[in-house]
Design an enzyme around this catalytic site. Sequence first.
Site, PDB file in Angstrom:
ATOM      1  N   GLY A  14       0.867  -1.176   0.000  1.00  0.00           N
ATOM      2  CA  GLY A  14       0.000   0.000   0.000  1.00  0.00           C
ATOM      3  C   GLY A  14       0.909   1.234   0.000  1.00  0.00           C
ATOM      4  N   ALA A  50      -8.776   5.367  -0.402  1.00  0.00           N
ATOM      5  CA  ALA A  50      -8.888   6.594   0.403  1.00  0.00           C
ATOM      6  C   ALA A  50      -9.496   7.711  -0.433  1.00  0.00           C
ATOM      7  CB  ALA A  50      -7.523   6.997   0.942  1.00  0.00           C
ATOM      8  N   GLU A 120     -12.799  18.078   7.313  1.00  0.00           N
ATOM      9  CA  GLU A 120     -13.463  16.852   7.743  1.00  0.00           C
ATOM     10  C   GLU A 120     -13.746  16.965   9.230  1.00  0.00           C
ATOM     11  OE1 GLU A 120     -12.431  13.010   5.244  1.00  0.00           O
ATOM     12  OE2 GLU A 120     -10.597  14.046   5.765  1.00  0.00           O
ATOM     13  N   HIS A 238     -16.727   3.765  10.437  1.00  0.00           N
ATOM     14  CA  HIS A 238     -17.043   5.002   9.703  1.00  0.00           C
ATOM     15  C   HIS A 238     -18.550   5.179   9.684  1.00  0.00           C
ATOM     16  CE1 HIS A 238     -17.151   8.102   6.656  1.00  0.00           C
ATOM     17  NE2 HIS A 238     -15.832   8.174   6.676  1.00  0.00           N
ATOM     18  N   ARG A 285     -15.870  11.284  14.741  1.00  0.00           N
ATOM     19  CA  ARG A 285     -16.405  10.152  13.978  1.00  0.00           C
ATOM     20  C   ARG A 285     -17.155   9.137  14.849  1.00  0.00           C
ATOM     21  NH1 ARG A 285     -12.309   7.891   9.486  1.00  0.00           N
ATOM     22  NH2 ARG A 285     -12.725   9.894   8.515  1.00  0.00           N
ATOM     23  N   HIS A 346     -13.942   0.397   9.544  1.00  0.00           N
ATOM     24  CA  HIS A 346     -13.178   1.232   8.611  1.00  0.00           C
ATOM     25  C   HIS A 346     -11.677   1.235   8.881  1.00  0.00           C
ATOM     26  CE1 HIS A 346     -12.543   4.558   5.872  1.00  0.00           C
ATOM     27  NE2 HIS A 346     -12.054   5.323   6.826  1.00  0.00           N
ATOM     28  N   ARG A 381      -9.217   7.770  15.581  1.00  0.00           N
ATOM     29  CA  ARG A 381      -8.392   8.492  14.604  1.00  0.00           C
ATOM     30  C   ARG A 381      -9.116   9.713  14.048  1.00  0.00           C
ATOM     31  NH1 ARG A 381      -7.762   7.950   8.756  1.00  0.00           N
ATOM     32  NH2 ARG A 381      -9.545   6.559   8.929  1.00  0.00           N
TER      33      ARG A 381
HETATM   34  P1  FAD Z   1      -2.766  -0.908   2.755  1.00  0.00           P
HETATM   35  O1  FAD Z   1      -2.905   0.159   1.766  1.00  0.00           O
HETATM   36  O2  FAD Z   1      -4.013  -1.557   3.240  1.00  0.00           O
HETATM   37  O3  FAD Z   1      -1.812  -2.004   2.118  1.00  0.00           O
HETATM   38  C1  FAD Z   1      -1.608  -3.239   2.748  1.00  0.00           C
HETATM   39  C2  FAD Z   1      -0.761  -4.106   1.841  1.00  0.00           C
HETATM   40  O4  FAD Z   1      -0.360  -5.271   2.541  1.00  0.00           O
HETATM   41  C3  FAD Z   1      -1.463  -4.606   0.598  1.00  0.00           C
HETATM   42  O5  FAD Z   1      -0.564  -4.526  -0.468  1.00  0.00           O
HETATM   43  C4  FAD Z   1      -1.759  -6.069   0.903  1.00  0.00           C
HETATM   44  O6  FAD Z   1      -1.829  -6.866  -0.242  1.00  0.00           O
HETATM   45  C5  FAD Z   1      -0.540  -6.401   1.722  1.00  0.00           C
HETATM   46  N1  FAD Z   1      -0.648  -7.549   2.613  1.00  0.00           N
HETATM   47  C6  FAD Z   1      -1.486  -7.752   3.651  1.00  0.00           C
HETATM   48  N2  FAD Z   1      -1.217  -8.928   4.239  1.00  0.00           N
HETATM   49  C7  FAD Z   1      -0.187  -9.485   3.565  1.00  0.00           C
HETATM   50  C8  FAD Z   1       0.539 -10.696   3.680  1.00  0.00           C
HETATM   51  N3  FAD Z   1       0.261 -11.600   4.614  1.00  0.00           N
HETATM   52  N4  FAD Z   1       1.526 -10.945   2.808  1.00  0.00           N
HETATM   53  C9  FAD Z   1       1.817 -10.054   1.831  1.00  0.00           C
HETATM   54  N5  FAD Z   1       1.170  -8.895   1.673  1.00  0.00           N
HETATM   55  C10 FAD Z   1       0.183  -8.617   2.531  1.00  0.00           C
HETATM   56  N6  FAD Z   1      -7.066   7.545   5.392  1.00  0.00           N
HETATM   57  C11 FAD Z   1      -6.780   8.851   5.234  1.00  0.00           C
HETATM   58  O7  FAD Z   1      -5.812   9.344   5.824  1.00  0.00           O
HETATM   59  N7  FAD Z   1      -7.538   9.606   4.402  1.00  0.00           N
HETATM   60  C12 FAD Z   1      -8.605   9.123   3.724  1.00  0.00           C
HETATM   61  O8  FAD Z   1      -9.245   9.835   2.970  1.00  0.00           O
HETATM   62  C13 FAD Z   1      -8.945   7.767   3.900  1.00  0.00           C
HETATM   63  N8  FAD Z   1     -10.010   7.229   3.256  1.00  0.00           N
HETATM   64  C14 FAD Z   1     -10.219   5.882   3.340  1.00  0.00           C
HETATM   65  C15 FAD Z   1     -11.246   5.317   2.590  1.00  0.00           C
HETATM   66  C16 FAD Z   1     -11.423   3.955   2.602  1.00  0.00           C
HETATM   67  C17 FAD Z   1     -12.535   3.340   1.796  1.00  0.00           C
HETATM   68  C18 FAD Z   1     -10.583   3.134   3.387  1.00  0.00           C
HETATM   69  C19 FAD Z   1     -10.761   1.644   3.399  1.00  0.00           C
HETATM   70  C20 FAD Z   1      -9.580   3.692   4.153  1.00  0.00           C
HETATM   71  C21 FAD Z   1      -9.392   5.067   4.135  1.00  0.00           C
HETATM   72  N9  FAD Z   1      -8.374   5.667   4.884  1.00  0.00           N
HETATM   73  C22 FAD Z   1      -8.107   6.985   4.742  1.00  0.00           C
HETATM   74  C23 FAD Z   1      -7.442   4.854   5.667  1.00  0.00           C
HETATM   75  C24 FAD Z   1      -6.163   4.649   4.840  1.00  0.00           C
HETATM   76  O9  FAD Z   1      -6.505   4.530   3.491  1.00  0.00           O
HETATM   77  C25 FAD Z   1      -5.407   3.425   5.269  1.00  0.00           C
HETATM   78  O10 FAD Z   1      -5.276   3.388   6.653  1.00  0.00           O
HETATM   79  C26 FAD Z   1      -4.017   3.417   4.664  1.00  0.00           C
HETATM   80  O11 FAD Z   1      -4.100   3.625   3.284  1.00  0.00           O
HETATM   81  C27 FAD Z   1      -3.316   2.107   4.960  1.00  0.00           C
HETATM   82  O12 FAD Z   1      -2.174   2.028   4.166  1.00  0.00           O
HETATM   83  P2  FAD Z   1      -1.137   0.860   4.394  1.00  0.00           P
HETATM   84  O13 FAD Z   1      -0.065   1.068   3.402  1.00  0.00           O
HETATM   85  O14 FAD Z   1      -0.807   0.771   5.818  1.00  0.00           O
HETATM   86  O15 FAD Z   1      -1.971  -0.466   4.054  1.00  0.00           O
HETATM   87  C1  SIN Z   2     -13.335   9.767   4.494  1.00  0.00           C
HETATM   88  O1  SIN Z   2     -13.064  10.251   3.397  1.00  0.00           O
HETATM   89  O2  SIN Z   2     -14.382   9.950   5.097  1.00  0.00           O
HETATM   90  C2  SIN Z   2     -12.350   8.872   5.131  1.00  0.00           C
HETATM   91  C3  SIN Z   2     -11.267   9.670   5.645  1.00  0.00           C
HETATM   92  C4  SIN Z   2     -10.460   8.846   6.591  1.00  0.00           C
HETATM   93  O3  SIN Z   2     -10.765   7.688   6.829  1.00  0.00           O
HETATM   94  O4  SIN Z   2      -9.506   9.412   7.116  1.00  0.00           O
END
Ligand code: FAD
Ligand code: SIN
Length: 540
Positions: A14, A50, A120, A238, A285, A346, A381
């Site tokens: 991610g 996101a 927000e 959420h 939230r 969420h 959060r």
């Molecule tokens: P992720 O992006 O979830 O990536 C995880 C990675 O780990 C993936 O590649 C997956 O394949 C890999 N993985 C998992 N387990 C394994 C394994 N066992 N072996 C190998 N690979 C594995 N946050 C904000 O700040 N602003 C926003 O506007 C916002 N909007 C959001 C909207 C939605 C719909 C969602 C779901 C979340 C939102 N969030 C937002 C929260 C934020 O997007 C996430 O917390 C953040 O992107 C997480 O990033 P990350 O890199 O930690 O994990």
């Molecule tokens: C949203 O856009 O409402 C999500 C933002 C967040 O999870 O931080």
Amino acid sequence: MKYSKYSVVIIGSGIAGMYAALKLVEHTYLPDGVLLISKHKLGDGNSKYAQGGIVGVMRENPSDSCVSHINDTLKAGAGLSDINAVKFISESSDEVIHDLMGYGIEFDKNDKGALSFTLEAAHSIRRILHSGGDATGRRIDEGLCKCVLESDDITVYEDTLAVELLISKEGECRGVIVYNSISDEYEVIYSAHTILATGGIGQLYKYTTNPAGATGDGIVLAYNAGAELRDLEFIQFHPTSLAVEGGENRFLISEAVRGEGAKLIDKSGHEFMAKYHDKRELAPRDIVTRAINSEMHLNHLDKVYLQTSCIDRSTILNRFPTIAGVCRKNGIDITKTPIPVSPAAHYFMGGVKTDLNGCSSVKGLYAIGEVSSTGLHGANRLASNSLLECVVCAWSLADYLSFANLVAPKMIDETIKYTIEQYEQNIDDSIYDTACLKQELQQLMWENVGIIRDEKGLSNALKQIKYLKSIFRQTKRCLNMEEYEYRNMLATAELITEAALNRKESRGAHYRSDYPQTEDIGEHSLTKKGESKIAYQILH
Ligand code: FAD
Ligand code: SIN
């Protein structure tokens, strides 16, 4: 079994994982290279969904200040945020977001060409940067994917699941065993430094905004490695996911829509948020979520509505093209018709306890992004702080590792050999209907370990989870990716439920109807394998 070695292996692609990989290869000589693994395709994860944006206390926004952002974050965190983490992440935001822009990530600008900031819930000022209107995660994710693929210094494994960390006799992490779900093969990867960037746990719940891969894998990897986990009972629900029939994964209706003026109404069209908080739709939230939950129960309905027709037509269509498009596909014209919404799991505030460099309590093991618990979010959060935490902590870990010994380990001990052997043995040949078992677990968690909790429901959930564990006998090597994910979901569900049972108060996103009070002193809960009781750590 195949064997390989790397200076650094990053589990998860991610925004946290990809940005860490890019920062690592930018300035640091890595004699054995960097491996980035993803259990699905590169860039898959919560990140690309996101919408609202990313917090930035930017030099371009002189009316904002770190003091104000820190105060808002601490307030939302309900007494459990770590001031040093909040300060560090807030104060780094301007530099790191400008660095991100250097990777070709563009944020939306207003008609004067200046960065545009949105609002927000629980932010006292407009400070959220967005991209593509409501496609912030997708734009950042795609930008970073492009840079990773262009880099000759990052090896990428897709469709590859980390199944177990290699922990030496001394309790240090020396790499990971991975499973390729396409070739059905295992590989042992020795590594000097292993980074968990595995994202969240939303899939533990029947209704979630998280995609299919959010099954808590990193929590289980870290727990089995002996790492300390923190505040596992804190899950953010959420308030507004699109409540239409169909798949249980709920499409998010961003909080930024309320930030632009949308109102929550019941089925008769009455606004109800004033009953619950003076900030109404922009209350924290957890409060909006519980208010909606309460309205749904009062009216015996499974949804409320978000009235968006009060926002100017061109503003709403330009700011929220993704939301407008998905609603249109579901027969809803957001310029005219209220959007049916209900809460959904969420974000995971708990996670692997780390310091500000991403170091866990296990030497050689690090955690960044949603899987980590840095102390930024506390019990709840603040919107859009998560993407900021992903990039700041990836950046600071890459900097920390640039001073470390980056030669992959050459010697392995008997403990690690024994771990590897277990993946060379035949597995129990029982056939499990993992899709059905997952659904059962998700329903159980939603009903008993959800928005409102109590002793009876939590104890019942724990009993059922233990039963589900007893009938699923694949505790080491599993048959396929689905079994591994289900195994991880069960283990994470058990840890979360135990932590929720143990916290006999209500705080932030953890609400106990049998203990509605908030204790004066905030304490973190700590979970560690082999320690039968959850410990508490008082904040100073
Ligand atoms: P992720 O992006 O979830 O990536 C995880 C990675 O780990 C993936 O590649 C997956 O394949 C890999 N993985 C998992 N387990 C394994 C394994 N066992 N072996 C190998 N690979 C594995 N946050 C904000 O700040 N602003 C926003 O506007 C916002 N909007 C959001 C909207 C939605 C719909 C969602 C779901 C979340 C939102 N969030 C937002 C929260 C934020 O997007 C996430 O917390 C953040 O992107 C997480 O990033 P990350 O890199 O930690 O994990
Ligand atoms: C949203 O856009 O409402 C999500 C933002 C967040 O999870 O931080």
